[in-house]
Write an enzyme that holds these catalytic residues in place. Sequence first.
Site, PDB file in Angstrom:
ATOM      1  CG  ASP A  63      -0.895 -20.596  43.661  1.00 13.55           C
ATOM      2  OD1 ASP A  63      -0.245 -20.438  44.425  1.00 13.55           O
ATOM      3  OD2 ASP A  63      -1.171 -21.768  43.181  1.00 13.55           O
TER       4      ASP A  63
ATOM      5  CD  GLU B 196       5.049 -23.213  43.728  1.00 14.42           C
ATOM      6  OE1 GLU B 196       4.951 -24.233  44.372  1.00 14.42           O
ATOM      7  OE2 GLU B 196       4.274 -22.859  42.999  1.00 14.42           O
ATOM      8  CD  GLU B 197       1.845 -22.166  40.369  1.00 17.67           C
ATOM      9  OE1 GLU B 197       1.709 -23.290  40.330  1.00 17.67           O
ATOM     10  OE2 GLU B 197       1.311 -21.491  41.236  1.00 17.67           O
TER      11      GLU B 197
END
Length: 453
Positions: free
Chosen positions: A179, A213-214
């Site tokens: 990820d 994004e996280e």
Amino acid sequence: MKATPNLLLLWGTSLLSHTTSAFVIDNNNHYQQQPLIVDDASISPLQISTSSAANDGPSYRKNLLSLHKSLIEIPSISRTEQEVGKFLLDYLRNNLGYAAKAQFLESDKTSHGSDGDDHSQGRFNVLAWPSSHNLSSPRVLVTSHIDVVPPFIPYHINTPEGSDQVTSDTFISGRGSVDAKASVAAQIVAVEELIRAKEVDPADLMLLFVVGEEISGDGMKTFSAAYNDQDADKSNNNNNKKELPRLHFNAAIYGEPTENKLSCGHKGHAGGLLKAQGIAGHSGYPWLFKSATEVLVKALAKIISADLGSSERYGNTTVNIGTIAGGVAANVIPKEAQAKLAIRVAVGNQTTGANIVREAVDKILKETDAEAFTMEWNGGYGPVECNCDVDGFETMVASYGTDVPNFEGDHVSYLYGPGTILVAHGDDEGLKVGDLETAVEGYKTLIKHALAA
Ligand SMILES: *[C@@H]1O[C@H](CO)[C@@H](O)[C@H](O)[C@H]1NC(C)=O
Ligand SMILES: *[C@@H]1O[C@H](CO)[C@@H](O)[C@H](O)[C@H]1NC(C)=O
Ligand SMILES: *[C@@H]1O[C@H](CO)[C@@H](O)[C@H](O)[C@H]1NC(C)=O
């Protein structure tokens, strides 16, 4: 992708049978390959996989693994993505000969670290296009994210002792190995393979690797505001806007761990801080005062057992009570208590879903105690639909959030990538070489499909 641990389990139960059966965990907590069936007990599993499949790799294996390794070795926890961004700019320009550009984010004033430094200073997305001509109207965006969750975990490739022999069963671990640096590496190789084979017109494609994004999706939101031709009035103070034209994509292909299945979409999100207000007093006389923890616990019990909506495609709306706090001492009736909630929304559509769930929760709070509660909702969106109607792919539905809703416009969205969400934010994050290579082929198919549409 963003996810909360209990949701991972809910989502994963149906997958466990085939994602974990091939692995065992050794004493160092690393996954090790084990064949599903070992006929001859005298042959170790590792010997089987290396000797029987020494030359099973595609021609791009070496480049793919080397790019994947470099990406993982550079730490890039959200807000500190600069080094990996610089690496990618250099790789795309100098190794592949692409045009590449850093798109800087406005400084995020809220992200000062404990040392007082603004760690968001100079954060940037990486934009690239595989073309000798100037970017004019790429039709397909291939995108993923370069930030990872903490903590940093070093790269490890599980080759046999004293050998660098790699097979499609070789396991690679480290933070971001799934990820989403697996997606980043596989996407770049897929684009390069298609161009080399002259299967696409290079001018049709654009690559985008975003930061953040996280956390908040600030990278993708910045890209959307600056370049999306349907988001024009949001970019007045954007200093990147002059350098590229506004863009209109037919399709965007997002890389996140989907076990190389094509996602039909993912649940939405509604989260917030629930505060309960009581009246402090001596614990022997509860009827004279009001316990904030008691009223909070009662409301939370109702929320987690309530039906907050479901749909055939996305299943049930689920609630995670991520934190809970309140009170000062055992013999004092608590004046204040609070809980942080992350709700995965399975009802309504992207526009309406979060509101449907918020209203249901607000109603429960009102029924439990009309005065005690304040709920501070932050952001939120309903289920996000992706196109999963492509021949040759197994499909799935995800319970985690992605950048898909952060890029506005009427393009078709595809969500696909190597590795499983069940290890993505964990200590054992990792995947097999074969998963990475399957993803290269998957991205090639998706890009061609999107261009043909
Ligand atoms: C790209 O744009 C620059 C600046 O506008 C121009 O000088 C150059 O000729 C263009 N290149 C091509 C291949 O169109
Ligand atoms: C959804 O909730 C219903 C009722 O609460 C339950 O019976 C069902 O098993 C749940 N479905 C899933 C997929 O968890
Ligand atoms: C979402 O649902 C609402 C109400 O049913 C509808 O008015 C709206 O058009 C839908 N939006 C989308 C994007 O489908």
